[in-house]
Scaffold this motif. Structure first.
Motif, short mmCIF file in Angstrom:
data_model
loop_
_atom_site.label_atom_id
_atom_site.label_comp_id
_atom_site.label_asym_id
_atom_site.label_seq_id
_atom_site.Cartn_x
_atom_site.Cartn_y
_atom_site.Cartn_z
N MET A 198 0.84 -1.20 0.00
CA MET A 198 0.00 0.00 0.00
C MET A 198 0.88 1.25 0.00
SD MET A 198 -3.02 1.04 2.66
CE MET A 198 -4.09 2.44 2.36
N LEU A 243 2.36 5.12 0.52
CA LEU A 243 2.28 6.12 1.57
C LEU A 243 1.56 7.37 1.09
CD1 LEU A 243 5.91 6.02 3.06
CD2 LEU A 243 3.88 4.87 3.91
N SER A 275 -0.15 9.41 -2.72
CA SER A 275 -0.41 9.39 -4.16
C SER A 275 -0.99 10.73 -4.61
CB SER A 275 -1.37 8.25 -4.53
OG SER A 275 -2.66 8.48 -3.99
N THR A 291 2.93 8.07 -7.35
CA THR A 291 2.70 7.16 -6.23
C THR A 291 4.03 6.97 -5.50
OG1 THR A 291 0.94 6.01 -7.42
CG2 THR A 291 1.89 4.89 -5.51
N HIS A 330 6.02 4.88 -2.41
CA HIS A 330 6.00 3.70 -1.53
C HIS A 330 7.12 3.78 -0.50
CE1 HIS A 330 3.02 1.35 -3.88
NE2 HIS A 330 3.57 1.97 -4.93
N ARG A 331 6.95 3.06 0.59
CA ARG A 331 7.98 2.98 1.61
C ARG A 331 9.27 2.42 1.00
NH1 ARG A 331 7.47 3.34 6.94
NH2 ARG A 331 5.20 3.10 6.79
N TRP A 333 -3.52 12.27 -1.77
CA TRP A 333 -3.88 11.33 -0.70
C TRP A 333 -2.63 10.93 0.07
CZ3 TRP A 333 -2.26 6.29 0.23
CH2 TRP A 333 -2.96 5.58 1.21
N ARG A 379 -1.57 8.39 3.36
CA ARG A 379 -2.09 7.33 4.21
C ARG A 379 -2.30 7.85 5.64
NH1 ARG A 379 1.27 1.93 5.41
NH2 ARG A 379 1.19 1.75 3.14
N ILE A 415 0.45 8.33 9.07
CA ILE A 415 1.89 8.37 8.83
C ILE A 415 2.45 9.73 9.27
CG2 ILE A 415 1.64 6.83 6.86
CD1 ILE A 415 2.51 9.24 5.10
#
Length: 541
Positions: free
Chosen positions: A1, A3, A5, A25, A27-28, A61, A63, A66
């Motif tokens: 998923m 973090l 976007s 997008t 990601h971690r 967006w 998450r 965080i």
């Protein structure tokens, strides 16, 4: 998923479109370098990710839950706040309690302070504050920061370290770094590289430091005319990709413009072009006109050169057995050198070691404790100040540049001030704005414009690369290589030093200053190693 976007995100300031339906997008574990010319929107992009700017349209967006850590270009204020206070600010409410506790235990104890201490302790225990206190202590120790020293006593490099500690202490999931190496010395940059390599969250950084960018980034995003150009790979690979993309764009634009010209000739043939059977072709032409009108051209490159003075004497500075102590610390001891016309010398060392003091000694602005300094003849000096004290922020760009003149003389030719500033990529609209509205990179370009408009045969450059975009940085390198005078350069940019200087004066600690042939890489190749800065050396020397 992911973090974070972005979906079809657009943002404009007035008529200036910064982002036009961009998508991304994150990601971690990603480590992404953000590139773009000065004014392209790099800092605005970071502020948008931090929630400081709301998109005009589209969806941003993040998450839920965080932590986002954001290091801005601006240094913390040089005020009465202590280092501990600033670092604790990175922990919000708990940090405020820890600051209060820290000041109470460092102060005098009476009945009232004991009551306050008991109250703060109870609140900290309820919020698991002691574990957060350990984080503050650990990051302060790791960065060798003087916890109880007021910020007003620290140099720019030390204040940058404190700002970094404030961001890292919160252990963010998404770390946004805007020019993190500005004001940092090489040992601290190398420490930061090691810290970030073990960082487990997502990292997004804006930097002009090419060596730092190459080491830290595993992907690149270039902000170009409102769009994002993405590259999954390192910086050097991106340069090849970028050149291919721009060449393909130029070819496509050329073919489009040729076809449009042919259609314009056709439509002017008269009545038969407007017959019913050709209405489709007429509609296509209108679409082509619209498409061409909406094309955003890539901004031209900076184009500037140094206003050269008559040649200085063959020997610029001759130093014998130079020694200087400042505030009880040895800056330089028994140092000798001869600087010849045409030398390009880099000054390398940790912040506070005495680079600025040695420069002033060489220029006769400070007197040595022992030894001699002989300054050559016919020197005409131009000085670049990293703190931008040469600029009046309340005045416009043209007022700062013109100083009451309409024309300036560059290498024997009169240039209108506006035309000259356009060589430094200032648009007519930007030229009339106050300097306070400029980005850091634009302010540095303005200082370079002022510097290079005055005749000089000796350039003294104190951190000239801060905030410059890559293209301007590379052009500055070319200009300095073509300059036939003498250059004294203070910089922590390892690649810039390697590309420009012919020799390096290196501060190795405890007054030991040595000269090496070549740049930073040559110094390391010969077994050199910079010491970490001592906490007693806080202010710029």
């Amino acid at each position: 998923m992911p973090l974070l976007s972005l979906t079809n995100v657009s943002l404009a300031f007035g008529t200036h479109i910064l982002f036009d339906k961009i998508n991304l997008t994150v990601h971690r574990g990603q480590r992404t370098g953000i590139l773009g010319r000065n004014g392209a929107g790099k800092s605005t992009f970071m502020k948008m990710l931090d929630g400081q700017h709301i998109p005009d349209s589209g969806e941003l967006w993040i998450r839920p839950g965080i932590r986002v850590g954001y290091l801005t270009q601006d240094l913390p204020s040089a005020d009465e706040s202590t280092v501990y206070d600033i670092v604790a600010d990175g922990l919000a409410e708990v940090g405020a309690l820890l600051k209060e506790y820290h000041h109470l235990v460092m102060g005098d104890f009476d009945d009232e302070s004991m009551k306050q201490l008991t109250r703060v302790q109870d609140q900290l225990e309820a919020k698991d504050g002691w574990s957060f206190g350990q984080k503050i202590d650990s990051i302060i120790e790791a960065l060798d920061l003087p916890a109880d020293t007021p910020m007003k006593s620290l140099s720019g490099g030390w204040r940058r370290r404190v700002a970094m500690a404030r961001v890292l202490v919160s252990e963010p999931d998404l770390l946004l770094l805007d020019e993190p190496t500005n004001h940092l010395d090489i040992p601290t940059i190398q420490w930061l590289e090691k810290q970030l390599e073990s960082f487990r969250g997502a990292l997004m950084l804006v930097t002009h430091d090419r060596a730092f960018l190459q080491r830290m980034s595993t992907s690149i995003i270039e902000i170009d005319r409102g769009n994002l150009r993405y590259w999954d790979g390192d910086y050097k690979g991106f340069l090849t990709f970028q050149a291919e993309q721009l060449a393909a764009e130029e070819t496509a634009n050329s073919q489009f413009d040729k076809r449009l010209a042919q259609e314009e000739i056709w439509i002017r043939q008269g009545v038969k072009a407007r017959r019913t059977r050709n209405e489709g072709r007429v509609r296509d032409l209108k679409k082509m006109r619209d498409e061409r009108s909406q094309r955003r051209e890539r901004q031209g490159k900076a184009n500037f050169a140094v206003e050269t003075a008559s040649r200085s004497g063959k020997i610029v500075v001759e130093v014998e057995n130079l020694s200087k102590t400042y505030d009880g610390q040895k800056i330089v001891e028994n140092f000798s050198t001869v600087i010849m016309r045409g030398d390009r010398i880099g000054f390398i060392g940790a912040n506070g070691m005495g680079k600025s003091t040695l420069l002033k000694l060489l220029l006769g602005q400070v007197q040595p404790d022992a030894g001699s300094v002989k300054i050559g003849t016919k020197m005409e000096l131009a000085y670049f100040d990293q703190l931008r004290d040469q600029l009046d922020l309340s005045k416009t760009v043209i007022e700062n540049m013109a100083e009451g003149r309409e024309f300036i003389t560059i290498n024997g030719k009169d240039r209108h001030v506006i035309s000259y500033l356009q060589d430094f990529m200032f648009t007519p609209e930007r030229i009339r704005q106050p300097v306070s509205a400029l980005s850091g990179g634009e302010q540095n370009r303005l200082i370079l414009a002022r510097l290079f408009s005055k005749p000089a045969n000796v350039l003294v450059l104190d951190e000239p690369t801060n905030d410059l975009d890559m293209e301007t940085l590379e052009l500055l390198e070319e200009i300095l290589l073509e300059f036939d005078g003498t250059i004294l350069l203070v910089s922590h940019d390892r690649e810039f030093l390697d590309n420009v200087v012919t020799s390096s004066i290196v501060f190795e600690g405890d007054g030991v200053v040595n000269e090496y042939v070549g740049g930073y890489a040559d110094f390391i190749r010969h077994g050199g190693r910079l010491p970490s800065i001592n906490k007693k050396l806080l202010a710029d020397k």
